[in-house]
Design a protein around this motif. Structure first.
Motif, mmCIF file in Angstrom:
data_model
loop_
_atom_site.group_PDB
_atom_site.id
_atom_site.type_symbol
_atom_site.label_atom_id
_atom_site.label_comp_id
_atom_site.label_asym_id
_atom_site.label_seq_id
_atom_site.Cartn_x
_atom_site.Cartn_y
_atom_site.Cartn_z
ATOM 1 N N MET B 1 0.952 -1.144 -0.069
ATOM 2 C CA MET B 1 0.069 -0.134 -0.066
ATOM 3 C C MET B 1 0.869 1.080 -0.139
ATOM 4 O O MET B 1 2.026 1.328 0.954
ATOM 5 N N LYS B 2 0.546 2.343 -1.138
ATOM 6 C CA LYS B 2 1.399 3.244 -0.985
ATOM 7 C C LYS B 2 0.990 4.407 0.320
ATOM 8 O O LYS B 2 -0.100 4.282 0.857
ATOM 9 N N ASN B 3 1.755 4.929 0.868
ATOM 10 C CA ASN B 3 1.546 6.002 1.987
ATOM 11 C C ASN B 3 2.609 7.075 1.779
ATOM 12 O O ASN B 3 3.906 7.137 1.951
ATOM 13 N N GLU B 4 1.949 8.173 1.443
ATOM 14 C CA GLU B 4 2.675 9.476 1.329
ATOM 15 C C GLU B 4 3.248 10.116 2.612
ATOM 16 O O GLU B 4 4.306 10.767 2.692
ATOM 17 N N LYS B 5 2.712 9.733 3.764
ATOM 18 C CA LYS B 5 3.319 10.235 4.956
ATOM 19 C C LYS B 5 4.559 9.456 5.600
ATOM 20 O O LYS B 5 4.645 8.171 5.155
ATOM 21 N N LYS B 6 5.208 9.892 6.030
ATOM 22 C CA LYS B 6 6.808 9.277 6.495
ATOM 23 C C LYS B 6 6.111 8.513 7.969
ATOM 24 O O LYS B 6 5.575 8.967 8.725
ATOM 25 N N THR B 7 6.387 7.227 7.737
ATOM 26 C CA THR B 7 5.818 6.344 8.682
ATOM 27 C C THR B 7 7.195 5.744 9.473
ATOM 28 O O THR B 7 8.250 5.839 8.982
ATOM 29 N N VAL B 8 6.933 5.208 10.631
ATOM 30 C CA VAL B 8 7.912 4.643 11.712
ATOM 31 C C VAL B 8 7.225 3.328 12.051
ATOM 32 O O VAL B 8 5.964 3.143 12.155
ATOM 33 N N THR B 9 8.314 2.410 12.401
ATOM 34 C CA THR B 9 8.057 1.184 12.881
ATOM 35 C C THR B 9 8.797 0.935 14.491
ATOM 36 O O THR B 9 9.263 1.803 14.794
ATOM 37 N N LEU B 10 8.391 -0.307 15.041
ATOM 38 C CA LEU B 10 8.975 -0.654 16.291
ATOM 39 C C LEU B 10 10.640 -0.311 16.308
ATOM 40 O O LEU B 10 11.168 0.187 17.299
ATOM 41 N N ASP B 11 11.347 -0.303 15.269
ATOM 42 C CA ASP B 11 12.619 -0.251 15.423
ATOM 43 C C ASP B 11 12.958 1.300 15.100
ATOM 44 O O ASP B 11 14.227 1.563 15.415
ATOM 45 N N ASP B 12 12.298 2.058 14.855
ATOM 46 C CA ASP B 12 12.451 3.681 14.495
ATOM 47 C C ASP B 12 12.172 4.471 15.903
ATOM 48 O O ASP B 12 12.418 5.528 15.769
ATOM 49 N N ILE B 13 11.467 3.825 16.656
ATOM 50 C CA ILE B 13 10.912 4.621 17.975
ATOM 51 C C ILE B 13 11.827 4.362 19.318
ATOM 52 O O ILE B 13 12.351 3.485 19.405
ATOM 53 N N ALA B 14 11.650 5.425 20.205
ATOM 54 C CA ALA B 14 12.129 5.403 21.504
ATOM 55 C C ALA B 14 11.428 5.932 22.745
ATOM 56 O O ALA B 14 10.617 6.856 22.334
ATOM 57 N N VAL B 15 11.671 5.367 23.893
ATOM 58 C CA VAL B 15 10.934 6.199 24.992
ATOM 59 C C VAL B 15 11.378 7.771 25.009
ATOM 60 O O VAL B 15 12.423 8.057 24.790
ATOM 61 N N GLY B 16 10.286 8.326 25.420
ATOM 62 C CA GLY B 16 10.411 9.846 25.264
ATOM 63 C C GLY B 16 10.137 10.582 23.922
ATOM 64 O O GLY B 16 10.062 11.840 23.791
ATOM 65 N N ASP B 17 9.987 9.794 22.750
ATOM 66 C CA ASP B 17 9.650 10.325 21.491
ATOM 67 C C ASP B 17 8.172 11.238 21.722
ATOM 68 O O ASP B 17 7.328 10.571 22.200
ATOM 69 N N GLN B 18 8.273 12.529 21.025
ATOM 70 C CA GLN B 18 6.925 13.181 21.296
ATOM 71 C C GLN B 18 6.411 13.397 20.008
ATOM 72 O O GLN B 18 7.118 13.466 18.990
ATOM 73 N N PHE B 19 5.012 13.611 19.722
ATOM 74 C CA PHE B 19 4.397 14.003 18.659
ATOM 75 C C PHE B 19 3.208 15.061 19.072
ATOM 76 O O PHE B 19 2.552 14.924 20.062
ATOM 77 N N VAL B 146 2.409 -2.310 17.640
ATOM 78 C CA VAL B 146 3.372 -1.731 16.566
ATOM 79 C C VAL B 146 4.138 -2.745 16.082
ATOM 80 O O VAL B 146 4.927 -3.501 16.869
ATOM 81 N N PHE B 147 4.173 -2.739 14.936
ATOM 82 C CA PHE B 147 5.164 -3.915 14.113
ATOM 83 C C PHE B 147 6.553 -3.402 13.953
ATOM 84 O O PHE B 147 6.888 -2.352 13.694
ATOM 85 N N ARG B 148 7.506 -4.405 13.761
ATOM 86 C CA ARG B 148 8.746 -3.999 13.553
ATOM 87 C C ARG B 148 8.828 -3.788 11.748
ATOM 88 O O ARG B 148 7.955 -4.036 11.091
ATOM 89 N N ARG B 149 10.125 -3.398 11.273
ATOM 90 C CA ARG B 149 10.330 -3.151 9.988
ATOM 91 C C ARG B 149 9.877 -4.343 9.174
ATOM 92 O O ARG B 149 10.483 -5.435 9.441
ATOM 93 N N GLY B 150 9.193 -4.157 8.181
ATOM 94 C CA GLY B 150 8.928 -5.447 7.219
ATOM 95 C C GLY B 150 7.895 -6.287 7.667
ATOM 96 O O GLY B 150 7.683 -7.405 6.915
ATOM 97 N N ALA B 151 7.425 -6.299 8.880
ATOM 98 C CA ALA B 151 6.476 -7.351 9.469
ATOM 99 C C ALA B 151 5.023 -6.600 9.103
ATOM 100 O O ALA B 151 4.827 -5.704 8.642
ATOM 101 N N GLY B 152 3.996 -7.532 9.714
ATOM 102 C CA GLY B 152 2.734 -7.137 9.741
ATOM 103 C C GLY B 152 1.967 -7.085 8.436
ATOM 104 O O GLY B 152 2.459 -7.580 7.385
#
Lengths: 152, 152
Positions: B1-19, B146-152
């Motif tokens: 599926m195409k997705n124009e938003k930049k997305t993140v997986t479990l491999d890309d995030i850390a405790v303390g990340d804010q949105f 949340v899935f890891r990169r390449g999963a799901g």
């Protein structure tokens, strides 16, 4: 204020009291309409995308299930001052699907009179939402404010 | 599926990340429309009845605040597989009012890799909803998959 429903106050209720709602029928159009407004994720909007998702088919937003549950609570729980909640725990053990017919069973699990304000208390409820197969789709545990007779 | 938003997986995030979300403006008509459908209590439907209630004026259903928060979460939290929650804690320290301009700040407070399924984990977030005066109207603590990169 006039009220034609028979209502109850903190003086009239006991732990173990139960209330059962009417049934509510949910279709795919309602699921998609709610999702378009509040939770526009593919598995709530589109059957094909949903079939390829973790849900394996169209599923209602959990917040839609929660909102329908609230409607059924307002109709079936007769607290005279209404349902005013401050905090809740909420879980969705199973998705709500198109064609589901939901109903809500509520039970009073705790009554704690306010220590600072003698005209009121906090009532904890267990609110279970079921589909037509008796499968639980939501569990809600709110604490709500209930007044004594003549107060509020 | 195409997705124009930049997305993140479990491999890309850390405790303390804010949105942080965009702002959402709420008026009396929206409050009443939601209430008519899902929470038809006088203090969510009618200014005069509301002024005589505990709320001392028209207030949005807490479930409306929750639904708007979900909309802002879907737009601002970039998990690649979407936002799928199983259980949440939820509180409303202050009512949402007509004319409020809401925004949502989310922070990752815990990341727990699944023990049984190596392709995924459970991420706990603290989701705070504020009005235009910086006053908090909702606190939500969901646990999402949340899935890891390449999963799901």
């Amino acid at each position: 204020m006039k009220n034609e429903k028979k209502t109850v106050t903190l003086d009239d209720i006991a732990v173990g009291d139960q209330f059962v709602s009417r049934e509510f029928s949910l279709d795919a159009e309602q699921i998609k309409n709610f999702a378009r407004e509040f939770d526009p994720q593919p598995f709530h909007l589109d059957e094909t995308a949903a079939s390829q998702s973790l849900f394996k088919g169209l599923a209602a937003s959990g917040w839609h299930t929660a909102a329908i549950t609230m409607l059924l609570m307002t109709e079936s729980i007769p607290f005279a001052n209404g349902l005013i909640g401050a905090n809740v725990e909420l879980s969705w053990p199973r998705p709500t699907r198109p064609g589901d017919i939901l109903h809500v069973k509520s039970i009073i699990t705790d009554i704690a009179p306010s220590k600072s304000k003698p005209d009121r208390g906090f009532v904890t409820l267990q609110i279970d939402t079921f589909n037509q197969n008796g499968e639980q789709v939501q569990k809600l545990t709110p604490k709500v404010l209930v007044f004594r007779r003549g107060a509020g």
